[in-house]
Design a protein around this motif. Structure first.
Motif, PDB file in Angstrom:
ATOM      1  N   GLY A  65       0.800  -1.229   0.000  1.00 56.92           N
ATOM      2  CA  GLY A  65       0.000   0.000   0.000  1.00 56.92           C
ATOM      3  C   GLY A  65       0.830   1.275   0.000  1.00 56.92           C
ATOM      4  O   GLY A  65       0.308   2.344  -0.320  1.00 56.92           O
ATOM      5  N   PHE A  66       2.097   1.165   0.333  1.00 55.68           N
ATOM      6  CA  PHE A  66       2.931   2.361   0.439  1.00 55.68           C
ATOM      7  C   PHE A  66       3.662   2.686  -0.870  1.00 55.68           C
ATOM      8  O   PHE A  66       4.513   3.574  -0.909  1.00 55.68           O
ATOM      9  CB  PHE A  66       3.940   2.194   1.583  1.00 55.68           C
ATOM     10  CG  PHE A  66       3.287   1.940   2.912  1.00 55.68           C
ATOM     11  CD1 PHE A  66       2.753   2.988   3.647  1.00 55.68           C
ATOM     12  CD2 PHE A  66       3.173   0.648   3.422  1.00 55.68           C
ATOM     13  CE1 PHE A  66       2.131   2.762   4.870  1.00 55.68           C
ATOM     14  CE2 PHE A  66       2.551   0.406   4.643  1.00 55.68           C
ATOM     15  CZ  PHE A  66       2.027   1.469   5.366  1.00 55.68           C
ATOM     16  N   TYR A  67       3.348   1.918  -1.902  1.00 53.92           N
ATOM     17  CA  TYR A  67       3.917   2.143  -3.233  1.00 53.92           C
ATOM     18  C   TYR A  67       2.772   2.328  -4.215  1.00 53.92           C
ATOM     19  O   TYR A  67       1.844   1.525  -4.227  1.00 53.92           O
ATOM     20  CB  TYR A  67       4.742   0.929  -3.676  1.00 53.92           C
ATOM     21  CG  TYR A  67       6.041   0.763  -2.931  1.00 53.92           C
ATOM     22  CD1 TYR A  67       7.250   1.179  -3.506  1.00 53.92           C
ATOM     23  CD2 TYR A  67       6.063   0.180  -1.665  1.00 53.92           C
ATOM     24  CE1 TYR A  67       8.446   1.019  -2.822  1.00 53.92           C
ATOM     25  CE2 TYR A  67       7.256   0.033  -0.982  1.00 53.92           C
ATOM     26  CZ  TYR A  67       8.445   0.447  -1.558  1.00 53.92           C
ATOM     27  OH  TYR A  67       9.622   0.304  -0.892  1.00 53.92           O
ATOM     28  N   PRO A  68       2.823   3.356  -5.062  1.00 53.49           N
ATOM     29  CA  PRO A  68       1.723   3.538  -6.013  1.00 53.49           C
ATOM     30  C   PRO A  68       1.716   2.479  -7.114  1.00 53.49           C
ATOM     31  O   PRO A  68       0.706   2.294  -7.786  1.00 53.49           O
ATOM     32  CB  PRO A  68       1.979   4.937  -6.599  1.00 53.49           C
ATOM     33  CG  PRO A  68       3.411   5.225  -6.339  1.00 53.49           C
ATOM     34  CD  PRO A  68       3.814   4.445  -5.135  1.00 53.49           C
ATOM     35  N   ASP A  69       2.842   1.759  -7.291  1.00 53.39           N
ATOM     36  CA  ASP A  69       2.923   0.800  -8.401  1.00 53.39           C
ATOM     37  C   ASP A  69       2.766  -0.643  -7.942  1.00 53.39           C
ATOM     38  O   ASP A  69       3.012  -1.577  -8.701  1.00 53.39           O
ATOM     39  CB  ASP A  69       4.251   0.969  -9.135  1.00 53.39           C
ATOM     40  CG  ASP A  69       5.446   0.720  -8.211  1.00 53.39           C
ATOM     41  OD1 ASP A  69       5.216   0.416  -7.009  1.00 53.39           O
ATOM     42  OD2 ASP A  69       6.592   0.825  -8.682  1.00 53.39           O
ATOM     43  N   GLY A  70       2.367  -0.853  -6.675  1.00 59.23           N
ATOM     44  CA  GLY A  70       2.142  -2.223  -6.217  1.00 59.23           C
ATOM     45  C   GLY A  70       3.418  -2.983  -5.862  1.00 59.23           C
ATOM     46  O   GLY A  70       3.361  -4.183  -5.591  1.00 59.23           O
TER      47      GLY A  70
END
Lengths: 395, 395
Positions: A346-351
């Motif tokens: 969840g802390f990465y926009p790219d999964g």
């Protein structure tokens, strides 16, 4: 828009006997509730007519006056008029996103990144480019490459970072990198949003200069009462140059007219009473004890293939498991064993971040932290053993 | 984004000896502050740990449970899960705009229109099409023409209306038109946002069925504690179908994580104590007295060329001056004479309404209302006299 795994989890684990290493909830037990009651009674008796009425969109002026002193602790020089009151730091990020971001606009965020910031930026359809942190914070060389490459394509609206004990990584931007970051942003004509919820919660070492101390014109500073007082008030603030502030006030009017006059007055009473600094000391010593408990337990119970950050303040450490592990899938097993964490994805926009986890030591007592980490260590070891036997069998 | 003339004016007139016929501020003097102090003490003593902590994004469940009964007074059947708590009605409108409006999307609003709604919709770059009200509310034939014409061009995201004692017009949508509106919206596949801040503040006549009573699926209902309790809490609510509510909760997370757990608990204590209905009766009788004072004074002091609405509830009346008058320009003269109103222009997205003014009778005592209207009447007559002599001179 994306769902916030952090918030959804919080909703589930709040109602159960699960050890909540997921929740970034402050240790409000440390507050002096008798004092708060005294403040509330004073406000209602002496100033009820205003406290329960609408107020100016920019915020309650006496609160802004006493925040000038709170900001001074962070080395930040501001006048009351430089400050806009928001509903917590989250609304500050939302309003900044609202005035800066049109769909498709580029912004740069550190990763792993505070999930609430990602939510705010993505809800205005930003294109979020990322720069990873290491143990000294934002990796400046990678940032420079990104800036050079992206600025040929389109204006970069801002760089988002939490320089002190970041959420979720727990790392702190080194002083040299702070200087480099500020000068890079200037060179490329890009603003920086400096989000500093945890800055006063340092356990050891000296406070480093904040970005806004290094460049007043180019840095938008976001602060909050949530970690120095209490999140239940929903009080945060933005320090920004005049031209930006005017737009923010219009944004605030459209968003909710004004923050609560009553909770703004509670924050005013709290920060005007010199005893708040004793409460702050209590917070720091509790969080330090919890941090020590967590690092000790990690050392004892986690396998050597796992690494984690060593925060000198704040609420979180960030653990990195072997690449083949998936912390989102592992969460069900953890919940079954009555312990919760936040999966890294969840802390990465790219999964990406699928092999990472955020571990919060803020709100859980030390023995519970040790028990929780012990349970997690067992699950991780078991999954690694299974993987290895499966992998060996395949060969 | 556009500045809100209402809010800006409020900021100026709040600090002066001007008779504030501009401010739509509730008469909080009618509140029982001893009871409120009692609620606050109880919350802090018995539930401080939760009241000062983060809470679920959808809202404090016990508050939603007691709002079920508050909504029943309006004839609206809802379960706690149908309700989302927001920071006042304004944030409800902002979140609805956020999830429905992409730049250029069409929405339809009644005019004159609540300026906060216009601000919310325009801040997401909506194309706001308008339908005027008359003494029976939204003019359905004009609405039907608009729907027929616009729906050929593009989807219409929603129709916005305040059916009861609207802000700023003071008019109430007749029952027949309510039925027609609901059926028109259905026919054209368009949602309706029913904004009902003043609904319980009826001075005379029977309560009319709300739109949501006529069509549960197609109507999004917005309510607020600001007029039944106090705006200083920043508590509002949305009743909406499940699919929309899920999106709203994600929007709420991105906007500010959650509303204040403390002020939500204050609202819960207030609406759980049956005595709130006595306070409501007090509000109604005060506002009715003020309305009578205002209508009487208008009759006495305004020239016969001016017309105004006759509200049967709420906070406002709406005066229409001769077309050649400009109420924005006249405001300076009014302020010089220590009386304020809101010029009509801000309530229209296209800058019309220049010969109208909103007159609020909510917060000012009756004698002050009479004095304020007397001063305004004098200014209007003087300007009309000047205009006539100038006009005659030209001929």
């Amino acid at each position: 828009m994306r769902s916030s795994e952090v918030r959804d989890l919080l909703d589930v684990t709040a109602r159960s006997d699960i050890i909540p290493l997921a929740a970034g909830a402050p240790y409000v037990k440390a507050l002096n509730f008798r004092d708060i009651e005294k403040y509330a009674r004073k406000i209602i008796a002496e100033d009820g007519l205003s406290a329960f009425q609408y107020g100016p969109s920019g915020g309650f002026y006496p609160l802004k006056m006493c925040l000038v002193d709170v900001l001074k602790l962070d080395g930040i020089v501001a006048s009351p008029d430089d400050i806009l009151i928001t509903d917590g730091g989250q609304q500050a990020l939302d309003l900044l996103a609202k005035i800066f971001i049109d769909p498709g606009d580029i912004i740069i965020a550190e990763v792993p990144c505070y999930v609430g910031a990602l939510n705010a930026f993505l809800s205005y359809q930003a294109r979020v480019e990322t720069v990873p942190v290491d143990e000294n914070g934002l990796q400046i060389e990678i940032l420079e490459d990104k800036l050079s490459q992206l600025s040929r394509e389109k204006e970069i609206k801002f760089i988002y970072t939490v320089p002190n004990f970041s959420n979720p990584s727990g790392v702190t931007l080194s002083f040299d990198r702070r200087k480099e970051l500020v000068s890079l942003a200037r060179r490329y004509g890009t603003l920086i949003i400096e989000d500093n919820p945890y800055g006063r919660l340092r356990f050891e070492g000296e406070h480093l200069k904040n970005l806004r101390q290094l460049d007043e014109e180019n840095i938008i500073y976001v602060g909050t009462a949530s970690k120095m007082f209490a999140p239940g008030l929903r009080i945060g603030w933005i320090v920004a140059p005049f031209s930006i502030r005017e737009k923010l006030i219009h944004g605030k009017q459209a968003a909710d007219l004004c923050s609560s006059n009553f909770t703004q007055r509670l924050a005013f009473e709290y920060f005007s009473d010199p005893r708040w600094k004793n409460t702050l000391k209590k917070f720091i010593s509790i969080y330090k004890e919890h941090r020590d408990a967590m690092l000790g337990a990690l050392e004892e119970h986690f396998p050597e293939e796992v690494t984690w950050s060593h925060p000198v303040g704040g609420f979180f450490t960030w653990a990195t498991l072997p690449e083949y592990m998936n912390t989102t899938e592992m969460l069900a097993e953890a919940i079954t064993n009555k312990v919760a964490y936040v999966p890294g994805r969840g802390f990465y926009p790219d999964g990406s971040g699928t092999n990472c986890m955020r571990l919060a030591f803020c709100t859980v007592e030390s023995e519970q932290i040790e028990e929780g980490i012990k349970r997690l260590g067992k699950i991780i070891k078991e999954q690694m053993r299974l993987y290895r036997s499966f992998y060996r069998g395949k060969k």
